[in-house]
Design an enzyme around this catalytic site. Structure first.
Site, PDB file in Angstrom:
ATOM      1  N   THR A 162     -27.121  -4.641 -45.429  1.00 42.24           N
ATOM      2  CA  THR A 162     -27.532  -4.951 -44.051  1.00 42.24           C
ATOM      3  C   THR A 162     -28.817  -5.784 -44.015  1.00 42.24           C
ATOM      4  O   THR A 162     -29.614  -5.748 -44.969  1.00 42.24           O
ATOM      5  CB  THR A 162     -27.760  -3.615 -43.299  1.00 42.24           C
ATOM      6  OG1 THR A 162     -28.454  -3.864 -42.084  1.00 42.24           O
ATOM      7  CG2 THR A 162     -28.621  -2.648 -44.110  1.00 42.24           C
ATOM      8  N   ASP A 163     -29.028  -6.465 -42.886  1.00 40.69           N
ATOM      9  CA  ASP A 163     -30.284  -7.197 -42.695  1.00 40.69           C
ATOM     10  C   ASP A 163     -31.451  -6.246 -42.434  1.00 40.69           C
ATOM     11  O   ASP A 163     -32.612  -6.651 -42.497  1.00 40.69           O
ATOM     12  CB  ASP A 163     -30.157  -8.209 -41.540  1.00 40.69           C
ATOM     13  CG  ASP A 163     -29.806  -7.584 -40.194  1.00 40.69           C
ATOM     14  OD1 ASP A 163     -29.590  -6.360 -40.128  1.00 40.69           O
ATOM     15  OD2 ASP A 163     -29.750  -8.330 -39.193  1.00 40.69           O
ATOM     16  N   TYR A 201     -32.316   4.976 -42.574  1.00 41.46           N
ATOM     17  CA  TYR A 201     -31.083   4.235 -42.899  1.00 41.46           C
ATOM     18  C   TYR A 201     -31.415   2.982 -43.719  1.00 41.46           C
ATOM     19  O   TYR A 201     -30.850   2.754 -44.789  1.00 41.46           O
ATOM     20  CB  TYR A 201     -30.340   3.842 -41.607  1.00 41.46           C
ATOM     21  CG  TYR A 201     -29.292   2.759 -41.811  1.00 41.46           C
ATOM     22  CD1 TYR A 201     -28.153   2.991 -42.590  1.00 41.46           C
ATOM     23  CD2 TYR A 201     -29.444   1.491 -41.231  1.00 41.46           C
ATOM     24  CE1 TYR A 201     -27.198   1.993 -42.781  1.00 41.46           C
ATOM     25  CE2 TYR A 201     -28.493   0.494 -41.414  1.00 41.46           C
ATOM     26  CZ  TYR A 201     -27.367   0.742 -42.195  1.00 41.46           C
ATOM     27  OH  TYR A 201     -26.435  -0.240 -42.390  1.00 41.46           O
ATOM     28  N   LYS A 206     -30.424   2.017 -47.625  1.00 44.44           N
ATOM     29  CA  LYS A 206     -29.650   0.826 -48.006  1.00 44.44           C
ATOM     30  C   LYS A 206     -30.483  -0.050 -48.950  1.00 44.44           C
ATOM     31  O   LYS A 206     -29.959  -0.622 -49.905  1.00 44.44           O
ATOM     32  CB  LYS A 206     -29.254   0.021 -46.762  1.00 44.44           C
ATOM     33  CG  LYS A 206     -28.215   0.678 -45.869  1.00 44.44           C
ATOM     34  CD  LYS A 206     -26.860   0.888 -46.522  1.00 44.44           C
ATOM     35  CE  LYS A 206     -26.094  -0.386 -46.768  1.00 44.44           C
ATOM     36  NZ  LYS A 206     -24.711  -0.116 -47.256  1.00 44.44           N
TER      37      LYS A 206
HETATM   38  P1  NAD Z   1     -18.950   3.156 -40.595  1.00 47.84           P
HETATM   39  O1  NAD Z   1     -19.953   4.227 -40.411  1.00 47.84           O
HETATM   40  O2  NAD Z   1     -18.076   2.746 -39.458  1.00 47.84           O
HETATM   41  O3  NAD Z   1     -17.964   3.538 -41.791  1.00 47.84           O
HETATM   42  C1  NAD Z   1     -18.425   4.074 -43.004  1.00 47.84           C
HETATM   43  C2  NAD Z   1     -17.226   4.620 -43.760  1.00 47.84           C
HETATM   44  O4  NAD Z   1     -17.698   5.122 -45.012  1.00 47.84           O
HETATM   45  C3  NAD Z   1     -16.526   5.784 -43.048  1.00 47.84           C
HETATM   46  O5  NAD Z   1     -15.127   5.604 -43.089  1.00 47.84           O
HETATM   47  C4  NAD Z   1     -16.937   7.002 -43.866  1.00 47.84           C
HETATM   48  O6  NAD Z   1     -15.969   8.029 -43.877  1.00 47.84           O
HETATM   49  C5  NAD Z   1     -17.114   6.390 -45.253  1.00 47.84           C
HETATM   50  N1  NAD Z   1     -18.019   7.174 -46.103  1.00 47.84           N
HETATM   51  C6  NAD Z   1     -19.231   7.689 -45.748  1.00 47.84           C
HETATM   52  N2  NAD Z   1     -19.755   8.366 -46.781  1.00 47.84           N
HETATM   53  C7  NAD Z   1     -18.866   8.258 -47.807  1.00 47.84           C
HETATM   54  C8  NAD Z   1     -18.850   8.740 -49.141  1.00 47.84           C
HETATM   55  N3  NAD Z   1     -19.855   9.460 -49.640  1.00 47.84           N
HETATM   56  N4  NAD Z   1     -17.784   8.451 -49.918  1.00 47.84           N
HETATM   57  C9  NAD Z   1     -16.753   7.729 -49.418  1.00 47.84           C
HETATM   58  N5  NAD Z   1     -16.704   7.265 -48.172  1.00 47.84           N
HETATM   59  C10 NAD Z   1     -17.754   7.523 -47.365  1.00 47.84           C
HETATM   60  O7  NAD Z   1     -19.759   1.909 -41.158  1.00 47.84           O
HETATM   61  P2  NAD Z   1     -19.509   0.354 -40.938  1.00 47.84           P
HETATM   62  O8  NAD Z   1     -20.168  -0.061 -39.689  1.00 47.84           O
HETATM   63  O9  NAD Z   1     -18.070   0.063 -41.163  1.00 47.84           O
HETATM   64  O10 NAD Z   1     -20.369  -0.238 -42.140  1.00 47.84           O
HETATM   65  C11 NAD Z   1     -19.800  -0.454 -43.413  1.00 47.84           C
HETATM   66  C12 NAD Z   1     -20.873  -0.967 -44.369  1.00 47.84           C
HETATM   67  O11 NAD Z   1     -21.440  -2.157 -43.844  1.00 47.84           O
HETATM   68  C13 NAD Z   1     -22.038   0.013 -44.526  1.00 47.84           C
HETATM   69  O12 NAD Z   1     -22.435  -0.013 -45.882  1.00 47.84           O
HETATM   70  C14 NAD Z   1     -23.141  -0.561 -43.642  1.00 47.84           C
HETATM   71  O13 NAD Z   1     -24.415  -0.234 -44.150  1.00 47.84           O
HETATM   72  C15 NAD Z   1     -22.849  -2.032 -43.751  1.00 47.84           C
HETATM   73  N6  NAD Z   1     -23.248  -2.841 -42.588  1.00 47.84           N
HETATM   74  C16 NAD Z   1     -22.868  -2.471 -41.333  1.00 47.84           C
HETATM   75  C17 NAD Z   1     -23.219  -3.270 -40.249  1.00 47.84           C
HETATM   76  C18 NAD Z   1     -22.792  -2.911 -38.843  1.00 47.84           C
HETATM   77  O14 NAD Z   1     -23.254  -3.554 -37.885  1.00 47.84           O
HETATM   78  N7  NAD Z   1     -21.909  -1.943 -38.635  1.00 47.84           N
HETATM   79  C19 NAD Z   1     -23.959  -4.437 -40.454  1.00 47.84           C
HETATM   80  C20 NAD Z   1     -24.323  -4.782 -41.756  1.00 47.84           C
HETATM   81  C21 NAD Z   1     -23.959  -3.980 -42.823  1.00 47.84           C
END
Ligand code: NAD
Ligand code: TYD
Length: 356
Positions: free
Chosen positions: A134-135, A160, A164
Site C-alpha cells: 500500500t501507499d 496497519y 505493511k
Molecule cells: P480485504 O481485507 O478485502 O481481503 C483480505 C483477504 O485476506 C481476506 O479474504 C482475508 O480472509 C484474507 N486473509 C486475512 N488474513 C489471512 C491469513 N492470515 N491467511 C490467509 N488469508 C488471510 O483486503 P483487500 O482490500 O482485498 O486488500 C488486499 C491487499 O491489498 C492487502 O494486502 C492490502 O494491504 C493491499 N492493498 C489494499 C488497498 C485497498 O484500498 N483495499 C490498497 C492498496 C493495497
C-alpha cells in the site's frame, strides 16, 4: 498453463484479480485464504465449475500447510494479497495485523524460499513472489508535497501501515539476502465491486441506501488517490510479467479526492439512480470525531510503472463510481450476506463513540 498461488483471494482485490485472471486465462489459480470477516466466497461463486481454480482454506502463517500447497501445485508465482487491511480496526486491535501482515508474510516468505531453492535453475529464474502493498507505508503528505515515489522514505503512521511496512521490508530482505525473486507493488486506495462495507466508499453507498448517517471523519478534507480495482489488477499482472526482480512499483489512480467530495459524488449518483422524493442523500452527511493519527493526504507518483511497463489507469473516477454503485444495487444478496451480526457489532464499536 502455469499455476499461481494467490493468497487472500476471497477478499476484495484478490477476488477481483482471480476473476480477471481466470476470465482472461492468464494462469491457473490456487487460492489460499483464511476466510476472515473481510472475505466472501460468494465473490468467487462463478468459478465453482472451473477445474483450473482451487480454493484452500488456511493461514499464510501456517508454514507446513503452505509448504504442502507449494509441493502440490508447483506454482510459478505467489501473489500475496492476504492481510488485515482496515486502518480503523488496526487502531482498535493491532495484534491481528502483526500476526498476519508481519508474521504471516514472514512465514509465507520462508515457505517460498524453501520451495524456490529446490526448483531447477530454469524454474528458479522464472519464479516470482509478488507482494501486494500500500501507499500508506510512506506516511502522510501536506497539500504542496510531491507525490510518493518508490524512493520516498517509509514513515508509516497507523498500526496497519506499520505492519505493511514491516512486511515490505522482509520481502526486500529476502531478495537481497537469499536472492528470492521478489516484486513489491505499493498501491493507492482501491474502490470497485466486492469491497467489504467497512471502507469509505461501500460504507457510504450502503448507509445511504438505508437512510443512515454518512460518517465523515474530521473536516472531510483528508485526501486519498482512488484507483478502480480492475486497473490495480491489470497493473499487478503487468508487474508479474515484466517487473524487474527486487524492485518496487508504485501504482496510483492520478485521482486525488477529498473525502467529502467522494461522499458528495456518491450521493449525487444515488440521487440519479434511486431518487428520494423528499430529500437528497447528501443531507445524510454527518461529521464525526476524527480517526486518531489520521493521515492528511496520500498521492502516488506512478511514472515508473507508466514509463517502464506502459501501464496507465483506464477507468475515470465518475464512471468507476457509477459502475461500483450499480454493482452494489444489483447485488443485494451479496450485501445481505455481508451484513452479519459481526458487521453490525463493528459499526457499533467504530461509530458509537464518534458522535460529536
Ligand atoms: P480485504 O481485507 O478485502 O481481503 C483480505 C483477504 O485476506 C481476506 O479474504 C482475508 O480472509 C484474507 N486473509 C486475512 N488474513 C489471512 C491469513 N492470515 N491467511 C490467509 N488469508 C488471510 O483486503 P483487500 O482490500 O482485498 O486488500 C488486499 C491487499 O491489498 C492487502 O494486502 C492490502 O494491504 C493491499 N492493498 C489494499 C488497498 C485497498 O484500498 N483495499 C490498497 C492498496 C493495497
Ligand atoms: P478507508 O476506506 O478506511 O481507507 P484508508 O484509511 O485505508 O485510506 O478510508 C478512506 C478515507 O475516508 C480516510 O481518510 C478515512 C475516511 N473515512 C471517513 O471519513 N469515514 C468513514 O466512515 C470511513 C470508513 C473512512
Amino acid at each position: 498453463m502455469p499455476t499461481v498461488l494467490v493468497t487472500g483471494g476471497a477478499g476484495f482485490i484478490g477476488a477481483n484479480f482471480i476473476l480477471l485472471a481466470r476470465n482472461k486465462q492468464w494462469f491457473n489459480v490456487a487460492n489460499l485464504d483464511k476466510l476472515t470477516y473481510a472475505s466472501n466466497l460468494e465473490n468467487l461463486a462463478q468459478l465453482q465449475n472451473d477445474l483450473n481454480y482451487h480454493f484452500v482454506r488456511g493461514d499464510i502463517g501456517n508454514l507446513e500447510l503452505v509448504s504442502y500447497l507449494l509441493e502440490q501445485y508447483q506454482p510459478n508465482a505467489i501473489i500475496n494479497f492476504a492481510a488485515e487491511s482496515h486502518v480503523d480496526r488496526s487502531i482498535l486491535s493491532p495484534q491481528d495485523f502483526i500476526q498476519t501482515n508481519v508474521l504471516g508474510t514472514f512465514q509465507l516468505l520462508e515457505a517460498s524460499r524453501f520451495y524456490w531453492e529446490k526448483l531447477s535453475s530454469q524454474r528458479q529464474q522464472k519464479f516470482r513472489f509478488l507482494h501486494v502493498s500500500t501507499d500508506e507505508v510512506y506516511g502522510s503528505l501536506n497539500s504542496k508535497d510531491p507525490a510518493f515515489r518508490e524512493e520516498t522514505a517509509y514513515a508509516p503512521n497507523s498500526p496497519y501501515a506499520a505492519s505493511k511496512a514491516a512486511s515490505d521490508h522482509f520481502v526486500r530482505a529476502y531478495y537481497h539476502t537469499y536472492g528470492l525473486p521478489t516484486l513489491t507493488t505499493n498501491c493507492s486506495n482501491n474502490y470497485g465491486p466486492r469491497q467489504f462495507p467497512e471502507k469509505l466508499i461501500p460504507l457510504t453507498i450502503l448507509n445511504a441506501l438505508d437512510d443512515k448517517p454518512l460518517p465523515i471523519y474530521g473536516d472531510g478534507q483528508n485526501i486519498r488517490d482512488w484507483l478502480y480495482v480492475i486497473d490495480h489488477c491489470e497493473a499487478i499482472y503487468l508487474v508479474l510479467q515484466q517487473g524487474k526482480i527486487g524492485e518496487t512499483y508504485n501504482i496510483g489512480g492520478l485521482n486525488e479526492q477529498a473525502n467529502l467530495d467522494v461522499v458528495e459524488k456518491i450521493c449525487a449518483i444515488l440521487d440519479e439512480l434511486v431518487p428520494k422524493s423528499d430529500f437528497s442523500y447528501s443531507s445524510l452527511i454527518t461529521f464525526v470525531k476524527d480517526r486518531p493519527g489520521h493521515d492528511r493526504r496520500y498521492a502516488i507518483d506512478c511514472s515508473k510503472i507508466s514509463r517502464d511497463l506502459g501501464w496507465q489507469p483506464q477507468e475515470n473516477f465518475d464512471s468507476g463510481l457509477f459502475k461500483t454503485i450499480q454493482w452494489y444495487l444489483n447485488n443485494s444478496d451479496w450485501v445481505k450476506k455481508v451484513r452479519s451480526q459481526a458487521y453490525e457489532n463493528w459499526l457499533k464499536q467504530n461509530y458509537e463513540t464518534r458522535n460529536n
